[in-house]
Scaffold this motif. Structure first.
Motif, short mmCIF file in Angstrom:
data_model
loop_
_atom_site.label_atom_id
_atom_site.label_comp_id
_atom_site.label_asym_id
_atom_site.label_seq_id
_atom_site.Cartn_x
_atom_site.Cartn_y
_atom_site.Cartn_z
N TYR A 109 0.77 -1.60 -0.21
CA TYR A 109 -0.02 -0.13 0.23
C TYR A 109 1.18 1.21 0.22
O TYR A 109 0.80 2.23 -0.70
CB TYR A 109 -0.49 -0.40 1.39
N LEU A 110 2.01 1.29 1.11
CA LEU A 110 2.79 2.31 0.64
C LEU A 110 3.62 2.60 -0.48
O LEU A 110 3.50 3.80 -0.67
CB LEU A 110 3.60 2.70 2.07
N LYS A 111 4.34 0.93 -1.34
CA LYS A 111 4.79 1.58 -1.88
C LYS A 111 4.42 1.36 -3.37
O LYS A 111 4.37 2.73 -4.12
CB LYS A 111 5.32 0.34 -2.12
N ARG A 112 2.44 1.15 -3.36
CA ARG A 112 1.55 1.78 -4.67
C ARG A 112 1.47 3.88 -4.44
O ARG A 112 0.86 4.16 -5.23
CB ARG A 112 0.32 1.76 -4.58
N ASN A 113 2.00 4.40 -2.97
CA ASN A 113 1.49 5.70 -3.00
C ASN A 113 2.25 6.41 -2.82
O ASN A 113 1.90 7.57 -3.17
CB ASN A 113 0.37 5.30 -1.50
N LEU A 114 3.28 5.90 -1.90
CA LEU A 114 4.03 6.79 -1.69
C LEU A 114 4.76 6.95 -3.35
O LEU A 114 5.44 5.70 -3.77
CB LEU A 114 5.34 6.15 -0.94
N GLY A 115 4.91 8.90 -3.69
CA GLY A 115 5.44 8.72 -5.03
C GLY A 115 4.67 9.30 -6.00
O GLY A 115 4.98 10.07 -7.13
N PHE A 116 3.59 8.48 -5.72
CA PHE A 116 2.33 8.86 -6.61
C PHE A 116 1.10 9.87 -5.86
O PHE A 116 0.93 11.11 -6.32
CB PHE A 116 1.65 7.80 -6.84
N SER A 117 1.15 9.61 -4.73
CA SER A 117 -0.09 10.28 -3.97
C SER A 117 0.72 12.02 -3.00
O SER A 117 0.35 13.11 -3.59
CB SER A 117 -0.93 9.83 -2.53
N ILE A 118 2.11 11.13 -1.81
CA ILE A 118 3.04 12.07 -2.19
C ILE A 118 3.87 11.88 -1.61
O ILE A 118 4.35 10.63 -1.97
CB ILE A 118 2.20 12.48 0.00
N SER A 119 5.42 12.36 -2.11
CA SER A 119 6.27 11.90 -2.00
C SER A 119 6.81 12.62 -0.48
O SER A 119 6.78 13.46 -0.32
CB SER A 119 7.31 12.67 -3.04
N LEU A 120 7.63 11.61 0.47
CA LEU A 120 8.42 11.98 1.68
C LEU A 120 10.04 12.38 0.49
O LEU A 120 10.29 12.18 0.31
CB LEU A 120 8.51 11.07 2.38
N ARG A 121 10.29 13.21 1.82
CA ARG A 121 11.85 14.05 1.76
C ARG A 121 12.93 12.62 1.62
O ARG A 121 12.66 12.05 2.35
CB ARG A 121 12.04 14.90 2.13
N ARG A 122 14.13 12.26 0.91
CA ARG A 122 15.12 11.46 1.12
C ARG A 122 15.43 11.57 2.25
O ARG A 122 15.73 10.04 2.24
CB ARG A 122 16.40 11.97 0.10
N ASP A 123 15.69 12.09 3.08
CA ASP A 123 15.87 10.81 4.53
C ASP A 123 14.61 11.49 4.95
O ASP A 123 15.42 11.07 6.14
CB ASP A 123 17.39 11.96 4.47
N PHE A 124 13.39 10.95 5.09
CA PHE A 124 12.95 10.93 5.77
C PHE A 124 12.91 9.42 6.71
O PHE A 124 13.01 8.41 6.17
CB PHE A 124 11.70 10.81 5.11
N PRO A 125 12.95 9.16 8.01
CA PRO A 125 13.17 8.41 8.89
C PRO A 125 12.19 7.10 8.90
O PRO A 125 12.03 6.87 9.88
CB PRO A 125 14.04 8.67 10.03
N LEU A 126 11.90 6.68 7.65
CA LEU A 126 10.63 5.95 7.59
C LEU A 126 11.70 4.21 7.95
O LEU A 126 11.55 3.75 6.93
CB LEU A 126 9.77 5.65 6.61
N GLU A 127 10.50 3.01 9.42
CA GLU A 127 11.63 2.17 9.44
C GLU A 127 10.22 0.93 9.17
O GLU A 127 9.34 1.08 9.71
CB GLU A 127 11.66 2.07 10.39
N PHE A 128 10.19 0.60 7.81
CA PHE A 128 8.89 -0.51 7.77
C PHE A 128 9.53 -1.21 8.51
O PHE A 128 10.15 -2.39 7.93
CB PHE A 128 7.97 -0.54 6.42
N VAL A 129 8.52 -2.34 8.85
CA VAL A 129 8.74 -3.93 9.74
C VAL A 129 7.68 -4.60 9.42
O VAL A 129 6.01 -4.94 9.96
CB VAL A 129 8.85 -4.27 11.27
N GLU A 130 7.96 -5.75 9.10
CA GLU A 130 6.94 -5.77 7.69
C GLU A 130 6.46 -7.72 8.74
O GLU A 130 7.58 -8.74 9.57
CB GLU A 130 7.14 -6.60 6.89
N LEU A 131 4.80 -7.79 9.02
CA LEU A 131 5.20 -8.90 10.27
C LEU A 131 3.84 -9.90 9.39
O LEU A 131 3.65 -9.42 8.82
CB LEU A 131 4.16 -8.33 11.29
#
Ligand SMILES: [Zn+2]
Ligand SMILES: [Zn+2]
Length: 266
Positions: A109-131
């Motif tokens: 969901y994030l992969k499809r929307n980030l960059g299309f709906s909104i773009s986060l700055r390059r160094d935005f400290p997002l850490e996705f933990v897959e469960l």
């Protein structure tokens, strides 16, 4: 004395409703303040969650982690607005990592929307933990187990433990063994009770079935949420009697938006 010394978790309901628009029940979201974790956690992010967070004067900029159970809009709609706010609030730059925990579908969901709906700055400290099912996470001061539940979209339930205090979130699910195992011995079980006792629907729980799970899992307190209007508009006495028909004798609390609970081990 730290005011949190006398409890383990504080749970505030940001949304006690479902996908059906209701004036006083926003879709699913919870704000959880475990002891010793500054900023707290958001568990599911239905629409209106950020506005309710502002209403209780908590700071979205300091949220440490977000846990998303599944990608149905009534549980994820405010995730992008949350990231947008962290990325675009004037004179603010998020420096601490923001952890987002969830199943593969949330990553997608994030992969499809980030960059299309909104773009986060390059160094935005997002850490996705897959469960996934039976995944265990051990962090300083807390642990988590996730289980796959039975719903119309791949969904995970969460069981957190802090210093012997157990909080379980059953997300959206019908009655299943994984939910019983996840809930075993919880100090607080947050469970959906979408529909009335005589109106079961696949993928969801009725009031009666929620009580059955609390009974069979020996849960101390049961917080019932994700209320469709059929249950939400019923008198408290009627709702509770449907849950009590299961034989569950512990404390039953029906969620209301902006209600807060402090959870201590028994
Ligand atoms: Zn839902
Ligand atoms: Zn759902």
């Amino acid at each position: 004395m730290n005011p949190r010394d006398n409890f383990q978790f504080k749970v505030t309901i940001l949304g006690s409703g479902s996908c059906v628009p209701q004036p006083d029940r926003y879709p699913s979201s919870y704000f959880i303040q475990p002891p010793g974790i500054s900023g707290g956690w958001l568990v599911d992010l239905g629409s209106g969650a950020l506005q309710h967070l502002a209403e209780i004067k908590e700071n979205y900029q300091e949220i440490q982690s977000v846990f998303i159970s599944h990608v149905h809009p009534d549980h994820i709609s405010s995730l992008l607005p949350f990231l947008q706010a962290l990325n675009y609030t004037p004179n603010f730059k998020r420096k601490e990592p923001l952890f987002i925990y969830g199943p593969w579908e949330v990553k997608e969901y994030l992969k499809r929307n980030l960059g299309f709906s909104i773009s986060l700055r390059r160094d935005f400290p997002l850490e996705f933990v897959e469960l996934r099912d039976k995944k265990m996470i051990n962090q300083e001061g807390w642990s988590l187990i996730s289980r796959s539940l039975k719903h119309s979209s791949p969904t995970l339930g969460f069981r957190w433990e802090v210093d012997g205090c157990i909080l379980v979130y059953g997300a959206d699910s019908q009655f299943c063994d994984a939910l019983l195992e996840l809930a075993e011995g919880a100090n607080l079980l947050i469970l959906e009770s979408s529909f009335r006792k005589d109106n079961p629907n696949p993928g969801h729980l009725t009031t009666f079935q929620a009580g059955k799970i609390a009974l069979e899992s020996s849960v101390e307190k049961l917080l019932l949420s994700h209320l469709y209007p059929g249950v939400g508009n019923l008198s408290l006495e009627k709702r509770e009697s449907e849950v009590r028909a299961s034989g569950y004798k512990g404390e039953i609390i029906f969620a209301e938006d902006l209600m807060s609970l402090n959870i201590t081990p028994r």
